[in-house]
Design a protein around this motif. Structure first.
Motif, PDB file in Angstrom:
ATOM      1  N   TYR A  40       0.839  -1.201   0.000  1.00  0.00           N
ATOM      2  CA  TYR A  40       0.000   0.000   0.000  1.00  0.00           C
ATOM      3  C   TYR A  40       0.876   1.254   0.000  1.00  0.00           C
ATOM      4  O   TYR A  40       0.621   2.194  -0.745  1.00  0.00           O
ATOM      5  N   MET A  41       1.915   1.253   0.832  1.00  0.00           N
ATOM      6  CA  MET A  41       2.799   2.422   0.923  1.00  0.00           C
ATOM      7  C   MET A  41       3.536   2.642  -0.401  1.00  0.00           C
ATOM      8  O   MET A  41       3.740   3.775  -0.815  1.00  0.00           O
ATOM      9  N   LYS A  42       3.910   1.557  -1.060  1.00  0.00           N
ATOM     10  CA  LYS A  42       4.628   1.662  -2.329  1.00  0.00           C
ATOM     11  C   LYS A  42       3.727   2.269  -3.404  1.00  0.00           C
ATOM     12  O   LYS A  42       4.174   3.049  -4.237  1.00  0.00           O
ATOM     13  N   ASN A  43       2.436   1.946  -3.356  1.00  0.00           N
ATOM     14  CA  ASN A  43       1.508   2.413  -4.381  1.00  0.00           C
ATOM     15  C   ASN A  43       0.805   3.718  -4.018  1.00  0.00           C
ATOM     16  O   ASN A  43       0.137   4.301  -4.858  1.00  0.00           O
ATOM     17  N   GLU A  44       0.946   4.164  -2.778  1.00  0.00           N
ATOM     18  CA  GLU A  44       0.298   5.403  -2.340  1.00  0.00           C
ATOM     19  C   GLU A  44       1.000   6.590  -2.990  1.00  0.00           C
ATOM     20  O   GLU A  44       2.210   6.749  -2.873  1.00  0.00           O
ATOM     21  N   PRO A  45       0.264   7.425  -3.709  1.00  0.00           N
ATOM     22  CA  PRO A  45       0.915   8.568  -4.347  1.00  0.00           C
ATOM     23  C   PRO A  45       1.408   9.569  -3.299  1.00  0.00           C
ATOM     24  O   PRO A  45       0.767   9.767  -2.279  1.00  0.00           O
ATOM     25  N   ALA A  46       2.555  10.152  -3.571  1.00  0.00           N
ATOM     26  CA  ALA A  46       3.105  11.170  -2.672  1.00  0.00           C
ATOM     27  C   ALA A  46       2.276  12.437  -2.780  1.00  0.00           C
ATOM     28  O   ALA A  46       1.757  12.756  -3.852  1.00  0.00           O
ATOM     29  N   PRO A  47       2.129  13.157  -1.675  1.00  0.00           N
ATOM     30  CA  PRO A  47       1.384  14.410  -1.758  1.00  0.00           C
ATOM     31  C   PRO A  47       2.090  15.403  -2.679  1.00  0.00           C
ATOM     32  O   PRO A  47       3.319  15.456  -2.724  1.00  0.00           O
ATOM     33  N   ALA A  48       1.311  16.149  -3.410  1.00  0.00           N
ATOM     34  CA  ALA A  48       1.880  17.130  -4.332  1.00  0.00           C
ATOM     35  C   ALA A  48       2.482  18.292  -3.554  1.00  0.00           C
ATOM     36  O   ALA A  48       1.931  18.741  -2.557  1.00  0.00           O
ATOM     37  N   ALA A  49       3.612  18.776  -4.004  1.00  0.00           N
ATOM     38  CA  ALA A  49       4.256  19.932  -3.384  1.00  0.00           C
ATOM     39  C   ALA A  49       3.635  21.185  -3.985  1.00  0.00           C
ATOM     40  O   ALA A  49       4.107  21.728  -4.979  1.00  0.00           O
ATOM     41  N   THR A  50       2.555  21.641  -3.373  1.00  0.00           N
ATOM     42  CA  THR A  50       1.806  22.754  -3.947  1.00  0.00           C
ATOM     43  C   THR A  50       2.017  24.064  -3.226  1.00  0.00           C
ATOM     44  O   THR A  50       1.543  25.099  -3.663  1.00  0.00           O
ATOM     45  N   GLY A  51       2.693  24.033  -2.071  1.00  0.00           N
ATOM     46  CA  GLY A  51       2.877  25.264  -1.314  1.00  0.00           C
ATOM     47  C   GLY A  51       1.558  25.764  -0.749  1.00  0.00           C
ATOM     48  O   GLY A  51       1.281  26.953  -0.751  1.00  0.00           O
ATOM     49  N   THR A  52       0.729  24.838  -0.277  1.00  0.00           N
ATOM     50  CA  THR A  52      -0.582  25.212   0.242  1.00  0.00           C
ATOM     51  C   THR A  52      -0.474  25.819   1.628  1.00  0.00           C
ATOM     52  O   THR A  52       0.600  25.896   2.211  1.00  0.00           O
ATOM     53  N   SER A  53      -1.604  26.188   2.179  1.00  0.00           N
ATOM     54  CA  SER A  53      -1.624  26.831   3.487  1.00  0.00           C
ATOM     55  C   SER A  53      -1.155  25.910   4.599  1.00  0.00           C
ATOM     56  O   SER A  53      -0.842  26.374   5.683  1.00  0.00           O
ATOM     57  N   SER A  54      -1.100  24.591   4.350  1.00  0.00           N
ATOM     58  CA  SER A  54      -0.633  23.682   5.384  1.00  0.00           C
ATOM     59  C   SER A  54       0.883  23.755   5.540  1.00  0.00           C
ATOM     60  O   SER A  54       1.448  23.239   6.488  1.00  0.00           O
ATOM     61  N   GLU A  55       1.540  24.389   4.606  1.00  0.00           N
ATOM     62  CA  GLU A  55       2.992  24.518   4.655  1.00  0.00           C
ATOM     63  C   GLU A  55       3.354  25.669   5.597  1.00  0.00           C
ATOM     64  O   GLU A  55       2.857  26.770   5.488  1.00  0.00           O
ATOM     65  N   VAL A  56       4.215  25.376   6.567  1.00  0.00           N
ATOM     66  CA  VAL A  56       4.650  26.404   7.507  1.00  0.00           C
ATOM     67  C   VAL A  56       6.101  26.724   7.205  1.00  0.00           C
ATOM     68  O   VAL A  56       6.965  25.878   7.323  1.00  0.00           O
ATOM     69  N   SER A  57       6.360  27.979   6.779  1.00  0.00           N
ATOM     70  CA  SER A  57       7.721  28.319   6.414  1.00  0.00           C
ATOM     71  C   SER A  57       8.250  29.548   7.142  1.00  0.00           C
ATOM     72  O   SER A  57       9.428  29.837   7.093  1.00  0.00           O
ATOM     73  N   VAL A  58       7.400  30.277   7.829  1.00  0.00           N
ATOM     74  CA  VAL A  58       7.808  31.505   8.500  1.00  0.00           C
ATOM     75  C   VAL A  58       7.509  31.361   9.981  1.00  0.00           C
ATOM     76  O   VAL A  58       6.459  30.858  10.362  1.00  0.00           O
TER      77      VAL A  58
END
Length: 102
Positions: A40-58
């Protein structure tokens, strides 16, 4: 095996109730369970790197994160459940013969 079936198997193992387990009746359910998780883990698609609001960078973003007691309780409960499941799986694995562990 679907994500929901994997969760059902894990819940059955945690409470030691094989009745509703999708792997009941298989030769080595623990090894089968581990193989299903890996597949299941091998076939699970990786989340897209979209820079959404869930990303904390500051740092300012992290200063405004507040968790209420209910959320903290859910996080702790999920951690404890996962920790217990892993402990149970390791205990079972360690009790297997060397041949079964392979």
């Amino acid at each position: 095996m679907t994500k929901n079936e994997i969760i059902t198997v894990a819940k059955c193992c945690i409470v030691d109730n094989c009745g509703p387990c999708p792997l009941m009746g298989t030769d080595n359910c623990i090894t089968g369970f581990m193989n299903h998780i890996l597949e299941y883990m091998k076939n699970e698609p990786a989340p897209a790197a979209t820079g959404t609001s869930s990303e904390v960078s500051v740092k300012e973003d992290t200063d405004n994160i507040h968790l209420d007691d209910n959320t903290k309780g859910h996080i702790c409960q999920a951690y404890n459940t996962a920790d217990e499941a892993c402990t149970n799986m390791l205990t079972i694995y360690e009790g297997m013969s060397e041949c079964e562990q392979r």
